[in-house]
Design a protein around this motif. Structure first.
Motif, PDB file in Angstrom:
ATOM      1  N   SER A 101     -13.844  -5.663   2.079  1.00 50.46           N
ATOM      2  CA  SER A 101     -13.180  -6.956   1.990  1.00 50.46           C
ATOM      3  C   SER A 101     -13.264  -7.527   0.584  1.00 50.46           C
TER       4      SER A 101
ATOM      5  N   GLU B  70     -10.834  -5.461  -1.512  1.00 48.49           N
ATOM      6  CA  GLU B  70      -9.434  -5.604  -1.155  1.00 48.49           C
ATOM      7  C   GLU B  70      -8.892  -7.004  -1.463  1.00 48.49           C
ATOM      8  N   ILE B  71      -9.762  -8.005  -1.404  1.00 48.49           N
ATOM      9  CA  ILE B  71      -9.288  -9.375  -1.597  1.00 48.49           C
ATOM     10  C   ILE B  71      -8.702  -9.581  -2.993  1.00 48.49           C
TER      11      ILE B  71
ATOM     12  N   LYS C 158      -6.882  -7.529  -4.448  1.00 45.97           N
ATOM     13  CA  LYS C 158      -5.539  -6.974  -4.460  1.00 45.97           C
ATOM     14  C   LYS C 158      -4.539  -7.891  -3.760  1.00 45.97           C
ATOM     15  N   ASN C 159      -5.052  -8.928  -3.127  1.00 48.36           N
ATOM     16  CA  ASN C 159      -4.187  -9.860  -2.419  1.00 48.36           C
ATOM     17  C   ASN C 159      -3.427 -10.715  -3.429  1.00 48.36           C
TER      18      ASN C 159
ATOM     19  N   PHE D  95      -4.413 -14.422  -3.376  1.00 48.84           N
ATOM     20  CA  PHE D  95      -5.728 -14.661  -3.989  1.00 48.84           C
ATOM     21  C   PHE D  95      -5.635 -14.589  -5.507  1.00 48.84           C
ATOM     22  N   GLN D  96      -4.861 -13.647  -6.007  1.00 54.23           N
ATOM     23  CA  GLN D  96      -4.710 -13.512  -7.462  1.00 54.23           C
ATOM     24  C   GLN D  96      -4.093 -14.780  -8.070  1.00 54.23           C
TER      25      GLN D  96
ATOM     26  N   ASN E 291       3.347 -11.860  -9.898  1.00 53.64           N
ATOM     27  CA  ASN E 291       2.013 -12.166 -10.433  1.00 53.64           C
ATOM     28  C   ASN E 291       1.887 -11.813 -11.908  1.00 53.64           C
TER      29      ASN E 291
END
Length: 817
Positions: free
Chosen positions: A29, A32-33, A35-36, A39-40, A371
């Motif tokens: 988690s 992976e977070i 890569k969200n 979140f970025q 992004n």
């Protein structure tokens, strides 16, 4: 192993598995977070907020230190800004001087004399009537006339009337009352009292002459309480007090009352003195009110502590004057809670970015922001804030070194608009407009919350973003910088007009530095654009101009290995560029993308009809499925070669989309004719390009220009009418196939595209005029030229029929018939 031990082991094993799963979950988690995408975005906004806050809160390192008189300063304390500190002593002195001009107010009662005479008459009449009434009662009772009355039975009634007398007039003692009673309050006594008080009551009487004479230099204001009229009295000697009035009555009584017996004379004089009251009284409230108005109108005396001035030096003993400065400094800054203040600024910056980001998503739906773009905006905004802060420090140092240069004038040279211009060049003008708003707000805060610098930054940034919408030459950036400079000059001129400081030397410096700041914007963007292009992989108009050079390596390779494709690409570029201007697309991007859209054919040039000059068709020996794979591969090969050459994502996208998901109809029909449904069924998907379909106007334009140019080569007799029919048929087929469903081209745009294509292709395939040839005489052993011409004409006619048949085959192979 016992059952108990087995059970414990099983439980421990389960716990171990759960722990491992939990650790694995958190590890996965936490990785992976990042890569969200959501979140970025939030992470970038928060980091930007923290970074910017360090510069918006320059004195965050200050702690609250409380000093008392006599303490020793632990460090140097500088003023972070210009401070105005009130000089209490000078202000108080100014107030005192102003109060000296205040003239005290006395109220004069003009009705005082009449009221006293009225009371005198009514009180004596009351007592005379009382005694008369008592006398009548006694006489009726005794039925005899007597001069001496026995008043004892009526004493209670007389005392009651005495109380009324004293309430109306003045208090008198028993002896005085006895004297008046003996004379039965005779009218002559009343007349004597009236004579004695008449002279003093005609004058102005105060209670205390000593208090009055304190105002002998300035005089007093005498205000009539009935008419509210005011008059200034300077001659205070004419005003008497109660003591003088009583003395005057005493003196006059010796003359006027000389015929009266002693006790009566004394009683009359005493009552007369008691009747005198002040008719001129000091109005304390009105005088205080006027003093308060004057006091409030006095402007405090301030002295200035300049920015950077040492308030107190390390090791210096704290004095009262230091404490005054420190208190003003602390009030100005209000750094009571550093953590909360710091966090509040971060939240405001993040909220500002969030609001404008959501606004741009809803308002500019045609603009997609990924992004990478947000990262560019974050980096650019942070760099601009850092640059502005450093520039402010440099301007401060320059202003201190050269006092004739105003500090505010030096600030105008800071090229804040370079960030908006850079974003407009790299992304687009809409995003640059949002960037301009954010950076102007932050710059206004950096410039000590001054509105004029917010306006200056906003106007310059908007003009800078708009000035580079279509940058076809590097000099455009310099011109845009000059326009920003002129905008800065007009803005500064307007601001100084509003401030009323237009015709000053500082205004000349302001205008000069403002124009210079605009020029710096253009030069900075010229220098930084290639750097950002390389770091972020953006393709700007400037880079497109470099790629448009026909001497570039890929185009040289294309002309050598696939000359037919090269010629085809040049014409497609001409079609796309001319048409892009009519539909508000980017002409430069359309032309350059058209130049490179078929570079994938370099790897297998002879498998494409335009490069098969005087050689056999290689597809005749291949299966339809293999031919389709070769044609399909040129898109994939083109994307790979574009990435190797770093042509930029917009060009790569158009290479990938320039055929959309169209069908290779010729080889598909050929495969259908040879199909064996039971063994090898033909799937239409195998004969369609992988796509995607065009996503932008430029990609759709290149797709149409590519198809129309290829089809134009199949026309046996390219007359204007045939060209027009062919163009409309190709565009209609592509539109019906749904290849333009995902781009922004409208039916009106398609109509403009068709008109532009017709005009250009008609010019390319124009007919030349048949010039008349001279009539040569037939010579011996030679044929006439006319015979040769006739033979050539016959051969050309046969060739046109053959070209027509081949053209129809080529058109089918292109999937356009």
């Amino acid at each position: 192993m016992t059952i108990k031990e087995t059970t414990v082991a099983a439980i421990n094993g389960e716990k171990k598995k759960k722990a491992e799963l939990l650790i694995s979950f958190f590890r996965t988690s936490s990785f992976e977070i990042f890569k969200n995408p959501l979140f970025q975005r939030w992470l970038m906004a928060i980091l930007l907020g923290v970074f910017v806050t360090f510069f918006l809160y320059p004195n965050a390192e200050l702690t609250s230190i409380h000093y008392e008189p006599g303490d020793i300063a632990s460090k140097n304390i500088k003023s972070p800004q210009d401070l105005l500190i009130e000089d209490k002593q000078s202000t108080d002195q100014r107030v005192k001087e102003a109060e000296k001009g205040i003239i005290v107010v006395y109220d004069f009662d003009p009705n005082m004399s009449g009221e006293i005479r009225t009371r005198l008459a009514s009180s004596f009449t009351l007592m005379r009537d009382s005694y008369k009434e008592i006398g009548n009662k006694i006489r009726r009772k005794d039925a005899v006339k007597t001069t001496k009355l026995n008043l004892t039975p009526f004493r209670e009634q007389i005392n009651a009337r005495r109380d009324e007398f004293q309430k109306t007039l003045v208090d008198i003692n028993d002896e005085e009352f006895g004297v008046l009673e003996r004379y039965r309050f005779n009218k002559s006594i009343e007349r004597y009292i009236r004579i004695l008080i008449s002279a003093p009551l005609e004058r102005e009487i105060v209670g205390n002459k000593k208090l009055l004479y304190k105002e002998k230099d300035s005089g007093i204001i005498i205000r009539n309480i009935e008419t509210k009229e005011e008059a200034k009295a300077k001659d205070l000697l004419s005003i008497i007090d109660l003591k003088d009035a009583k003395k005057a009555i005493e003196v006059n009584s010796n003359k006027i009352l000389s015929d009266l017996e002693g006790s009566l004379r004394k009683t009359v004089m005493t009552i007369s003195q008691r009747l005198i009251e002040p008719n001129l009284t000091f109005n304390k409230n009105e005088t205080a009110r006027r003093r308060s108005i004057i006091r409030e109108g006095v402007k405090p005396v301030f002295y200035q502590v300049k920015k950077g001035e040492i308030i107190v030096r390390e090791g210096e003993r704290i004095k009262n004057e230091h404490l005054v400065k420190l208190k003003v400094f602390q009030r100005a800054k209000k750094y009571d809670n550093l953590a909360l203040t710091f966090l509040g600024i971060i939240l405001l910056v993040v909220l500002l970015c969030y609001i404008l980001y959501n606004f741009s998503l809803k308002s500019f739906k045609e603009t997609s922001i990924n992004n990478k773009d947000l990262f560019l905006l974050t980096i650019t905004m942070g760099m601009v804030v850092l640059f502005v802060k450093l520039a402010i420090l440099i301007c401060e140092a320059v202003s201190n070194s050269f006092p004739f240069l105003p500090f505010d004038s030096c600030l105008y040279v800071i090229p804040i608009a370079s960030g908006a211009m850079l974003i407009s060049v790299l992304l687009n003008v809409r995003v640059a407009l949002i960037f301009s708003i954010v950076i102007s707000i932050l710059s206004g805060i950096l410039f000590e919350n001054r509105l004029e610098f917010f306006i200056y930054s906003l106007f310059g940034s908007i003009i800078a973003a708009h000035g580079v919408i279509l940058t076809k030459f590097r000099t455009t950036l310099i011109k845009a910088g000059a326009i920003v400079g002129l905008t800065n000059v007009i803005t500064i001129f307007s601001i100084n007009m509003i401030k009323g400081s237009l015709f000053t030397v500082a205004t000349v410096f302001d205008i000069a530095f403002g124009f210079l700041g605009g020029l710096l914007v253009g030069f900075i963007v010229i220098g930084t654009t290639p750097l950002f292009e390389a770091l972020f992989g953006y393709t700007t108009d400037i880079k497109l101009l470099e790629l448009a050079n026909l001497d570039s390596p890929k185009l040289r390779d294309l002309i050598v290995r696939a000359p037919g494709t090269y010629h085809h690409s040049i014409i497609v570029g001409t079609l796309a560029e001319a048409t892009a201007e009519a539909i508000n697309a980017n002409p430069l991007l359309a032309r350059v993308s058209a130049y490179y859209h078929d570079i994938g054919k370099i790897r297998k040039p002879l498998y494409f009809i335009e490069n098969q000059i005087g050689s056999e068709n290689k597809h005749e020996k291949l299966a339809p499925s293999m031919s389709s794979l070769i044609l399909l591969s040129h898109v994939k090969d083109g994307v790979e070669m574009a990435r190797e050459s770093r042509l930029g994502q917009p060009i790569i996208d158009i290479i990938r989309q320039h055929h959309g998901t169209s069908l290779i109809n010729f080889f598909y029909q050929k495969a259908k004719n040879k199909e064996n449904p039971e063994l090898y069924p033909v799937d239409e998907k195998d004969y369609r390009y992988p796509g995607p379909k065009p996503q932008t106007k430029e990609a759709g334009l290149v797709l149409l220009a590519d198809a129309v140019e290829a089809a134009s080569k199949t026309l046996p007799d390219p007359s204007p009418s045939r060209i027009q029919g062919m163009v409309h048929r190709i565009i209609n087929n592509i539109f019906a196939d749904g290849q333009l469903n995902e781009c922004e081209l409208t039916l009106k745009d398609l109509n403009e595209i068709a008109k532009s294509f017709n005009k250009i292709l008609t010019g390319i395939f124009h007919h030349r005029i048949d010039y008349p040839e001279p009539a040569y005489k037939e010579t011996e052993g030679k044929k006439k030229l006319n015979d040769i011409d006739k033979k050539s004409t016959k051969e050309d006619r046969n060739k046109r029929v053959e070209d027509k048949k081949n053209g129809e085959k080529d058109l089918k192979r292109l999937g356009m018939s």
